[in-house]
Design a protein around this motif. Structure first.
Motif, PDB file in Angstrom:
ATOM      1  N   PRO A   8      -6.847  12.959  85.716  1.00 18.79           N
ATOM      2  CA  PRO A   8      -7.917  13.938  85.983  1.00 18.79           C
ATOM      3  C   PRO A   8      -8.607  13.608  87.305  1.00 18.79           C
ATOM      4  O   PRO A   8      -8.831  12.447  87.632  1.00 18.79           O
ATOM      5  N   ALA A   9      -8.923  14.649  88.070  1.00 17.39           N
ATOM      6  CA  ALA A   9      -9.573  14.477  89.366  1.00 17.39           C
ATOM      7  C   ALA A   9     -10.380  15.723  89.691  1.00 17.39           C
ATOM      8  O   ALA A   9     -10.229  16.762  89.043  1.00 17.39           O
ATOM      9  N   THR A  10     -11.216  15.617  90.704  1.00 18.57           N
ATOM     10  CA  THR A  10     -12.035  16.743  91.140  1.00 18.57           C
ATOM     11  C   THR A  10     -11.934  16.876  92.650  1.00 18.57           C
ATOM     12  O   THR A  10     -12.208  15.927  93.383  1.00 18.57           O
ATOM     13  N   LEU A  11     -11.527  18.057  93.106  1.00 14.40           N
ATOM     14  CA  LEU A  11     -11.461  18.355  94.534  1.00 14.40           C
ATOM     15  C   LEU A  11     -12.793  18.963  94.939  1.00 14.40           C
ATOM     16  O   LEU A  11     -13.225  19.963  94.365  1.00 14.40           O
ATOM     17  N   ILE A  12     -13.452  18.340  95.897  1.00 17.58           N
ATOM     18  CA  ILE A  12     -14.739  18.850  96.380  1.00 17.58           C
ATOM     19  C   ILE A  12     -14.649  19.057  97.880  1.00 17.58           C
ATOM     20  O   ILE A  12     -13.729  18.569  98.530  1.00 17.58           O
ATOM     21  N   ASP A  13     -15.602  19.791  98.418  1.00 19.26           N
ATOM     22  CA  ASP A  13     -15.722  19.871  99.864  1.00 19.26           C
ATOM     23  C   ASP A  13     -17.180  19.665 100.236  1.00 19.26           C
ATOM     24  O   ASP A  13     -18.070  19.785  99.404  1.00 19.26           O
ATOM     25  N   LEU A  14     -17.391  19.343 101.471  1.00 18.67           N
ATOM     26  CA  LEU A  14     -18.737  19.038 101.929  1.00 18.67           C
ATOM     27  C   LEU A  14     -19.521  20.302 102.269  1.00 18.67           C
ATOM     28  O   LEU A  14     -20.686  20.221 102.622  1.00 18.67           O
ATOM     29  N   GLY A  22      -9.211  19.335  87.817  1.00 27.22           N
ATOM     30  CA  GLY A  22      -7.874  19.431  87.252  1.00 27.22           C
ATOM     31  C   GLY A  22      -7.155  18.105  87.366  1.00 27.22           C
ATOM     32  O   GLY A  22      -7.772  17.046  87.468  1.00 27.22           O
ATOM     33  N   LYS A  23      -5.851  18.160  87.394  1.00 28.18           N
ATOM     34  CA  LYS A  23      -5.029  16.961  87.570  1.00 28.18           C
ATOM     35  C   LYS A  23      -4.934  16.648  89.060  1.00 28.18           C
ATOM     36  O   LYS A  23      -5.059  17.544  89.909  1.00 28.18           O
ATOM     37  N   LEU A  24      -4.705  15.384  89.374  1.00 30.12           N
ATOM     38  CA  LEU A  24      -4.612  14.965  90.764  1.00 30.12           C
ATOM     39  C   LEU A  24      -3.588  15.799  91.531  1.00 30.12           C
ATOM     40  O   LEU A  24      -3.856  16.263  92.639  1.00 30.12           O
ATOM     41  N   GLY A  25      -2.424  16.008  90.948  1.00 25.65           N
ATOM     42  CA  GLY A  25      -1.391  16.802  91.609  1.00 25.65           C
ATOM     43  C   GLY A  25      -1.854  18.213  91.915  1.00 25.65           C
ATOM     44  O   GLY A  25      -1.572  18.751  92.991  1.00 25.65           O
ATOM     45  N   ASP A  26      -2.583  18.837  90.991  1.00 26.23           N
ATOM     46  CA  ASP A  26      -3.099  20.190  91.217  1.00 26.23           C
ATOM     47  C   ASP A  26      -4.156  20.204  92.312  1.00 26.23           C
ATOM     48  O   ASP A  26      -4.222  21.131  93.121  1.00 26.23           O
ATOM     49  N   ALA A  42     -12.761  18.268 102.822  1.00 29.06           N
ATOM     50  CA  ALA A  42     -12.342  18.051 101.431  1.00 29.06           C
ATOM     51  C   ALA A  42     -12.303  16.571 101.063  1.00 29.06           C
ATOM     52  O   ALA A  42     -11.994  15.714 101.891  1.00 29.06           O
ATOM     53  N   ARG A  43     -12.609  16.301  99.815  1.00 31.64           N
ATOM     54  CA  ARG A  43     -12.504  14.955  99.238  1.00 31.64           C
ATOM     55  C   ARG A  43     -12.018  15.119  97.806  1.00 31.64           C
ATOM     56  O   ARG A  43     -12.254  16.152  97.182  1.00 31.64           O
ATOM     57  N   ILE A  44     -11.363  14.103  97.266  1.00 26.45           N
ATOM     58  CA  ILE A  44     -10.985  14.107  95.858  1.00 26.45           C
ATOM     59  C   ILE A  44     -11.691  12.950  95.183  1.00 26.45           C
ATOM     60  O   ILE A  44     -11.601  11.804  95.639  1.00 26.45           O
ATOM     61  N   LEU A  45     -12.405  13.272  94.109  1.00 24.62           N
ATOM     62  CA  LEU A  45     -13.047  12.257  93.283  1.00 24.62           C
ATOM     63  C   LEU A  45     -12.090  11.889  92.164  1.00 24.62           C
ATOM     64  O   LEU A  45     -11.573  12.767  91.468  1.00 24.62           O
ATOM     65  N   LEU A  46     -11.857  10.599  91.990  1.00 29.95           N
ATOM     66  CA  LEU A  46     -10.943  10.109  90.967  1.00 29.95           C
ATOM     67  C   LEU A  46     -11.702   9.700  89.714  1.00 29.95           C
ATOM     68  O   LEU A  46     -12.910   9.464  89.764  1.00 29.95           O
ATOM     69  N   ARG A  58     -12.735  -1.458  95.545  1.00 33.88           N
ATOM     70  CA  ARG A  58     -12.011  -0.242  95.176  1.00 33.88           C
ATOM     71  C   ARG A  58     -12.923   0.960  95.418  1.00 33.88           C
ATOM     72  O   ARG A  58     -14.126   0.825  95.520  1.00 33.88           O
ATOM     73  N   THR A  59     -12.340   2.130  95.491  1.00 36.57           N
ATOM     74  CA  THR A  59     -13.130   3.324  95.758  1.00 36.57           C
ATOM     75  C   THR A  59     -12.727   4.461  94.829  1.00 36.57           C
ATOM     76  O   THR A  59     -11.618   4.498  94.311  1.00 36.57           O
ATOM     77  N   TRP A  60     -13.650   5.385  94.628  1.00 36.49           N
ATOM     78  CA  TRP A  60     -13.453   6.541  93.751  1.00 36.49           C
ATOM     79  C   TRP A  60     -13.094   7.802  94.527  1.00 36.49           C
ATOM     80  O   TRP A  60     -12.822   8.840  93.944  1.00 36.49           O
ATOM     81  N   VAL A  61     -13.114   7.744  95.845  1.00 38.26           N
ATOM     82  CA  VAL A  61     -12.975   8.939  96.676  1.00 38.26           C
ATOM     83  C   VAL A  61     -11.760   8.822  97.581  1.00 38.26           C
ATOM     84  O   VAL A  61     -11.541   7.796  98.217  1.00 38.26           O
TER      85      VAL A  61
END
Length: 77
Positions: A8-14, A22-26, A42-46, A58-61
């Motif tokens: 699971p991940a979240t695609l965000i933008d600034l 959705g899923k990381l691949g999506d 764009a950034r993806i939050l893990l 380690r990082t979440w972004v």
């Protein structure tokens, strides 16, 4: 980083548009469809942090360059 495309991940933008959850691949597939200016924001939050070469912590972004690198290895859906 071992890639779990189903994570699971979240695609965000600034810019502040609604995030894509959705899923990381999506998330990466959505990123690939963006125009260059949107990709830059764009950034993806893990859901779990990942280790990065050259970093002590380690990082979440994921940043745009890291997302683009993952897009190259993205399996075809």
């Amino acid at each position: 980083m071992a890639t779990d495309w189903e994570e699971p991940a979240t695609l965000i933008d600034l810019d502040g548009t609604a995030p894509f959850i959705g899923k990381l691949g999506d998330c990466i597939r959505h990123f690939v469809a963006f125009k260059p200016h949107a990709k830059a924001d764009a950034r993806i939050l893990l859901t779990r942090p990942v280790a990065r070469e050259g970093r002590k912590t380690r990082t979440w972004v994921l940043n745009p360059d890291e997302i683009a690198a993952l897009a190259v290895d993205l399996p075809k859906a």
